[in-house]
Design an enzyme around this catalytic site. Structure first.
Site, PDB file in Angstrom:
ATOM      1  CG  ASP A  20      -1.825   1.219   1.292  1.00  0.00           C
ATOM      2  OD1 ASP A  20      -1.609   2.168   0.495  1.00  0.00           O
ATOM      3  OD2 ASP A  20      -2.748   1.226   2.141  1.00  0.00           O
ATOM      4  CG  HIS A 135      -4.841  12.280  10.771  1.00  0.00           C
ATOM      5  ND1 HIS A 135      -5.109  13.580  10.397  1.00  0.00           N
ATOM      6  CD2 HIS A 135      -3.557  12.029  10.397  1.00  0.00           C
ATOM      7  CE1 HIS A 135      -4.026  14.100   9.814  1.00  0.00           C
ATOM      8  NE2 HIS A 135      -3.075  13.178   9.810  1.00  0.00           N
TER       9      HIS A 135
END
Ligand code: Q9C
Ligand code: ZN
Length: 714
Positions: A20, A135
């Site tokens: 990824d 986040h």
């Protein structure tokens, strides 16, 4: 009081198990690179090492839903494919079988740090953690973040330690939208974040990352977003954002604790941020925060993906937490146009909620920009024409213009003090650290009683003949007491210029203050200082024989009127209110000082300086950010031992006492400041808080532009 370093090796366990490209930058080496470098520099050894503990279910529940916590708990037993599927349900997230354990350690590390600081075991500290947190949201992982470490620490500090005002400074290059959402209606948490935004075209692509998102309900004005709309922001942009936006609000807020979402993807070299700030900039950001909350600063690692840049920046942060002076910043200290636009739009969005922003920078609207009648803009005294050649614009990502005067050929000073384009691998500072941090050369023995134990009481004096030679031109230095004091001062100054001693305090008889300061300036300039900043408080006239070569910036606070006789000769009345004093420091003194980049600072408390101990301490503490901390304070002999003591403590790196809730600036204070800004902005770009184009709308500023140093604007 010490610095804690909280860490646990287990936090290197979580890693990406599949392909990824978005997530692969968040890897275990981030922690090991930072820790190895701290060891190499001997910094880890100077900290109180704390082993991270896991946060409990209840502690995680301070900000996360029970369902979300159990979802993350279950990832411990999932196979790789199931992990990948679950990860895909979130934005920029990977789970690993060790994620739950690591994320609980990361959150727990923050809690230990907060406990250590709030119980007084240490003054400040850093938690080196993975995964990051800012986040993460009540029920969602996001952007490599699983549990919101800093938000949990803030909620815990409120709940367990009963705090009422917590400042969160998020200097990571991404918007910590998770923290914003968790506290957006909470006035007890002031959240500041700057972030790469590019008008919404950068991850996480949120409308609510813009400057006009200021919180809701009771929390209006307690969310402060500073979106960067271009990449390439550097040291000048970051320092300007602190001086002109964050710090005015932070002082007004008067936090009891500062939490830092310390992401270093905002540093040079980082592939995510694409910014230009050098590692030393983080020493300055840390230093600027240490004047808040009595120095109670807890930093927690967030992002930072360029291992070299990350490791250096972490070292700069820890070194500064330990009380070492910040290395001088490299590069032109000229904020770029885009940064100024962002800072101005954030100031405008916050102005309705903060008194410290209401009177200034809203030129022509709130106050009007009238020129004080006693200090007209035009008609500068002709003796003050400067033979300073304009220096060409340097090649840089955002072409700053204007810079301090040309440098004179070198003395035995720190090379890094010379503004020069720096590469990441430049040594931060080539001068060896002085063996003695602070020396006092005082004549009154009772003062030693209030000095910290490691502050050296100087015995030595310069040679008698030499002292007499320096004293000869000055009538006021003829008396024996004045000569003795001068001998001690010269000896101390030489120790600072040779790099034996970092900072010092010297006393003079009041009648000899001006002459002694004059000698100190001449001696400094002739013994290796290339640019000398002199901050003179009270009735101290600028020495008549000071050369106009741009090597000395003379700043008198306590003059009769606001006046800029040249760009290197500035005088302003002593502000009457604390609010005015703060805006004078943040809006005038420090922007000039950072723009000038001195390699020696003299701060003189002269006759009638009228400064209270805490104000003097704050000024000295903040000036210590300049010149690698090479600050010499001059006091009058009959100053109180308390004043000498408090100055000695801040010069050796202790936090100044907090000033408490600050009053507003008086209209006179505001007027003086705005007048000087109008005068000096064209030359000293760090003063700018609004665009030059806007300044033209202000009649005062327009007149001022016809100044003598070019004054052409952008
Ligand atoms: N190239 C932290 O720094 N990917 N998280 C953005 C843009 C997600 C960053 C892709 C970045 C998450 C803690
Ligand atoms: Zn980040």
């Amino acid at each position: 009081m010490g610095t804690a370093l909280v860490y646990h090796e287990d936090m290197t366990a979580t890693r990406l198990l599949w392909d990824d490209p978005e997530c692969e930058i968040e890897r275990p080496e981030r922690l090991t690179a930072a820790l190895d470098r701290l060891r190499q520099r001997g910094l880890e050894q100077r900290c109180l090492r704390l082993s991270a503990r896991e946060a409990s279910k209840e502690e995680l529940g301070l900000v996360h839903s029970p369902e979300y916590v159990s979802l993350v708990r279950k990832t411990q037993v999932l196979g790789e494919e199931e992990l990948q599927v679950l990860s895909g349900q979130f934005d920029a997230i990977y789970f690993h079988p060790s994620t739950f354990h690591c994320a609980r350690l990361a959150a727990g590390a923050g809690l230990q740090l907060v406990d250590a600081v709030l119980t007084g075991a240490v003054q400040n500290g850093l938690a080196l953690v993975r995964p990051p947190g800012h986040h993460s949201q009540r029920a969602a992982a996001n952007g490599f973040c699983v549990f919101n470490n800093v938000a949990i620490a803030a909620a815990y500090a409120k709940q367990k330690h009963g705090l009422h005002r917590i400042l969160i400074v998020d200097w990571d290059v991404h918007h910590g939208q998770g923290i914003q959402y968790l506290f957006e209606d909470d006035p007890s948490v002031l959240y500041f974040s700057w972030h790469r935004y590019e008008h919404g075209r950068f991850w996480p692509f949120l409308r609510e990352s813009d400057a006009d998102a200021v919180g809701r309900g009771q929390g209006l004005g307690f969310t402060v977003n500073l979106p960067w709309n271009q990449v390439g922001m550097g040291n000048a942009d970051y320092v300007a954002a602190f001086l002109h936006l964050l710090l005015p609000l932070a002082f007004e807020f008067d936090p009891e604790l500062v939490l830092v979402s310390a992401g270093f993807d905002s540093a040079i070299g980082d592939p995510e941020g694409q910014m230009q700030a050098t590692p030393e900039c983080f020493a300055h950001l840390t230093h600027l925060l240490q004047v808040l909350a009595g120095g109670r600063v807890c930093a927690m690692l967030e992002g930072g993906y360029h291992l070299e840049s990350l490791a250096e920046s972490v070292c700069m942060t820890v070194q500064t937490l330990l009380g070492d002076p910040a290395p001088p910043l490299s590069g032109l200290m000229v904020p770029c146009q885009s940064a100024l636009e962002s800072i101005q739009s954030a100031r405008a969005a916050q102005a309705p909620y903060w008194k410290s922003l209401q009177l200034q920078g809203q030129c022509g609207q709130v106050l009007g920009c009238r020129i004080p009648p006693q200090a007209p803009c035009s008609g500068y005294d002709s003796e003050l024409s400067l033979d300073v050649t304009p220096v060409p614009t340097s090649p840089s990502t955002h072409s700053p213009e204007g810079r301090p005067p040309p440098l004179l050929p070198g003395g035995p000073m720190c090379k890094a003090a010379v503004p020069a384009p720096s590469s990441l691998l430049d040594q931060p500072c080539l001068c060896p650290a002085p063996s003695v941090r602070t020396t006092v050369a005082l004549t009154a023995p009772d003062i030693t009683l209030v000095l910290p134990p490691d502050v050296i009481q100087q015995e030595g004096s310069a040679l008698r003949e030499e002292t007499e030679a320096w004293a000869r031109p000055h009538e006021s230095l003829a008396r024996e007491e004045a000569l003795t004091a001068l001998g001690k001062l010269l000896y101390l100054l030489d120790g600072m210029l040779d790099g034996q001693v970092n900072s010092g305090i010297a006393a003079t008889p009041a009648s000899a203050a001006a002459a002694t300061l004059d000698v100190a300036i001449q001696r400094g300039l002739s013994h290796g200082a290339q640019r000398l900043l002199c901050v003179a408080l009270g009735q101290l006239d600028r020495p008549p024989d000071l050369a106009h070569d741009g090597r000395t910036l003379w700043l008198n606070i306590g003059g009769k009127e606001a006046a800029a006789l040249s760009m290197f000769h500035v005088s302003t009345p002593l502000p009457v209110m604390t609010g005015g004093f703060l805006s004078c420091i943040l809006g005038l003194v420090l922007p000039l000082a950072y723009g000038f980049q001195p390699d020696l600072v003299l701060v003189a408390l002269g006759p009638g300086h009228g400064l209270q101990g805490p104000h003097a301490a704050l000024l000295a503490a903040m000036l210590r950010g300049l010149a690698g901390g090479r600050v010499l304070a001059l006091l009058e002999e009959d100053s109180t031992p308390q004043l000498a003591g408090i100055l000695a403590r801040v010069l050796r790196g202790e936090a100044p006492p907090s000033l408490g809730p600050s009053s507003v600036a008086s209209p006179e204070d505001v007027q003086a400041l705005m007048y000087l800004r109008g005068q000096l902005e064209p030359q000293w770009k760090m003063l700018q808080v609004r665009l030059i184009a806007e300044a033209w709308l202000c009649p005062g500023a327009r007149l001022c532009r016809r100044g003598r140093w070019g004054g052409q604007g952008k």
